[in-house]
Design an enzyme around this catalytic site. Structure first.
Site, short mmCIF file in Angstrom:
data_model
loop_
_atom_site.label_atom_id
_atom_site.label_comp_id
_atom_site.label_asym_id
_atom_site.label_seq_id
_atom_site.Cartn_x
_atom_site.Cartn_y
_atom_site.Cartn_z
N GLU A 101 9.00 -5.08 -2.69
CA GLU A 101 7.72 -5.36 -1.98
C GLU A 101 7.51 -6.67 -1.33
O GLU A 101 6.99 -7.68 -2.07
CB GLU A 101 6.41 -4.87 -2.96
N CYS B 85 -0.44 -9.64 0.82
CA CYS B 85 0.78 -9.15 1.81
C CYS B 85 0.16 -8.32 2.70
O CYS B 85 0.75 -8.05 3.87
CB CYS B 85 1.78 -8.53 0.94
#
Ligand code: NAD
Length: 509
Positions: free
Chosen positions: A267, A301
């Site tokens: 990720e 993110c």
């Protein structure tokens, strides 16, 4: 424990923390023989408390115990494992406010986001409890008479979880809740700058395991940096490493894990765009962009970093956005009403300041903000920049509240710009037109893992699979069928007859 340098840190004793804390949870005991580090408050860069990090010897001892515990944990029926995760969720509920406050204090995000992050783990626990009764395999028709094929899902053993500073406990939750119900032990290394959260979170899990007379090493955790992260990546006892962090470090981790034929769940960085079409609800879009670009001080993110505006709405949209940016209250993330807290570290602030210089050198025009704020903390101004989509700096993730604004004429052009960066995490379009929506989510639309319509790029729910493509790493965590990555699929063919027919009609003597 008391004895903190400042009175406002005393609530930390409610989470079992003191002024100096051993940072390894190894086989049911807190220890640590690595360096002593200070955890700093990003609001003023003063020491909150100290932590003794893990050494490689601590790591070795922890992994031995964890690998042994895996043999026991995987034999416990999945719904019983679910019951343990349910109790972890309950324990977190009682500590929600304290833990949320700690997230806000140590990471620097505003309190509602700090509490929201802990709520996300509680949601993950609830989700995982239900999942513990649904780790279903399947029965596949065999082409051979008196044969049957089954797919059976088994635990992997130990799952390694390496997490980033910006979601210092929610990301652990996405991984650990699922990994545990799937029958795996967890070894966790949090970010080196958020060690107090790692310890507090671990203590909550540890107490539940202890209450249930289970081996404490089912959940093993270490405070530390790259050295411990690398040890996890290289460790053949860990079949799956789930890594959250930058694309640069993620690639390194992937190489180390793959060298030993391990599995990796990545990720990594995002560079997320919001597209505003000419028919968009402008007010809705302005509010969404504000949350997506300024929330968590641009350190998600999924932060919106690129705003693509249809030429017909460009001017009014930019004007309205600047108006709402002017109202953003910057300050202590624990104070009510603050919308923008500090960046996480002094280095993050330096990167912001350097980043602005690079932006200017590549033709970026600052429409709002653009400076660091003089203070003892890591505060910077929320920033809006007008820039060409071709500028190199637009392709990179500058981890702060910097929003690049660009103009487009057609949907195809907007999609092309959306897809023109190395990262592929999140994206969103604002429109009411079905033909645009279906193009956007289809094969010629956004190339990201998260493809939204009329909502921000951030703030994902746990029920869906979370993750992104390209330099974001391709991993999927949390909901949907993400659990399958935490298990080993066994394809079983059973012959219940007395003949030996071969597949593909092969006749072998
Ligand atoms: P980082 O890559 O600097 O660090 C992440 C983790 O990796 C830390 O725990 C660090 O100690 C560890 N690490 C460092 N070197 C290592 C090595 N050689 N081997 C193994 N581990 C090592 O990232 P960061 O600054 O903490 O976090 C910000 C980044 O994380 C941003 O790029 C952000 O987009 C990304 N992120 C992605 C997601 C997602 O779900 N896609 C979620 C959160 C953050």
């Amino acid at each position: 424990m008391g004895g903190f340098a400042r009175k406002e840190y005393e609530f930390l004793s409610e989470l079992g923390l003191g002024p100096r804390n051993p940072g390894c949870f190894v086989n049911g005991a807190w220890s640590g023989s690595g360096p002593v580090v200070a955890s700093l408050n990003p609001t003023n860069n003063q020491v909150i408390a100290e932590v003794i990090e893990a050494s490689i010897d601590d790591y070795e001892e922890g992994l031995r115990a964890c690998a042994d515990a895996a043999k026991i944990w995987m034999q416990i029926p999945a719904p019983k494992r679910g019951e343990i995760v349910r109790q972890i969720g309950e324990a977190l509920r009682t500590k929600l406010q304290y833990l949320g406050r700690l997230v806000s204090l140590e990471m620097g995000k505003i309190l509602p986001e700090g509490i929201g992050e802990v709520q996300e783990i509680i949601d993950m626990c609830d989700y995982a409890v239900g999942l513990s009764r649904q780790l279903n395999g399947s029965i596949i028709p065999s082409e051979r008479p008196n044969h049957m094929m089954l797919e059976v899902w088994n635990p992997l053993g130990v799952v390694g979880v390496i997490t980033a500073f910006n979601f210092p406990c929610a990301v652990l939750g996405w991984n650990a809740c699922i990994a545990l119900v799937c029958g795996n032990c967890v070894v966790w290394k949090g970010a080196p700058t958020t060690p107090l959260i790692t310890i507090a979170m671990t203590e909550i899990v540890a107490q539940v395991l202890e209450k249930n007379n289970l081996p404490a090493a089912i959940f093993t955790s270490f405070c530390g940096g790259a050295e411990i992260g690398e040890a996890i990546a290289r460790d053949t006892r860990i079949p799956l490493v789930s890594f959250t962090g930058s694309s640069k470090v993620g690639l390194l981790v992937q190489q180390n894990v793959h060298k030993r034929y391990g599995k990796c769940l990545l990720e990594l960085s995002g560079n997320n765009a919001i597209i505003v079409m000419d028919d968009a609800d402008i007010q809705l879009a302005v509010r969404s962009v504000l949350f997506a670009a300024v929330g968590t001080a641009g350190q998600r993110c999924t932060t919106c970093r690129r705003l693509l505006l249809h030429e017909s709405v460009y001017q009014t949209f930019v004007e309205q956005l600047i108006e709402v940016y002017k109202q953003v209250k910057i300050g202590d993330p624990l104070e009510k009403g603050t919308l923008l807290g500090p960046l996480h570290t002094p280095t993050s602030k330096e990167n912001f300041v350097k980043g602005i210089e690079v932006i200017k050198s590549q033709g970026g025009k600052i429409l709002f903000g653009g400076s660091g704020i003089d203070s003892e903390g890591n505060f910077v101004q929320p920033t809006i920049v007008e820039i060409a989509p071709s500028a190199q700096v637009v392709k990179e993730e500058l981890f702060g509240p910097v929003l690049y604004v660009m103009k487009f004429q057609t949907l195809n052009e907007a999609i092309e710009i959306n897809n023109s960066v190395p990262q592929g995490l999140s994206s969103s379009i604002f429109t009411r037109k079905p033909e645009i929506i279906f193009k956007w989510i289809g094969p010629h639309g956004s190339d990201c893992g998260i493809v939204n319509i009329n909502i921000p790029t951030n703030g994902a729910e746990i029920g869906g699979a979370f993750g992104g493509e390209k330099a974001t790493g391709g991993g999927r965590e949390a909901g949907s069928d993400s659990w399958k990555q935490y298990m080993r699929r066994a394809t079983c063919t059973i012959n219940y007859g007395s003949e030996l027919p071969l597949a593909q009609g092969i006749n072998f003597g």
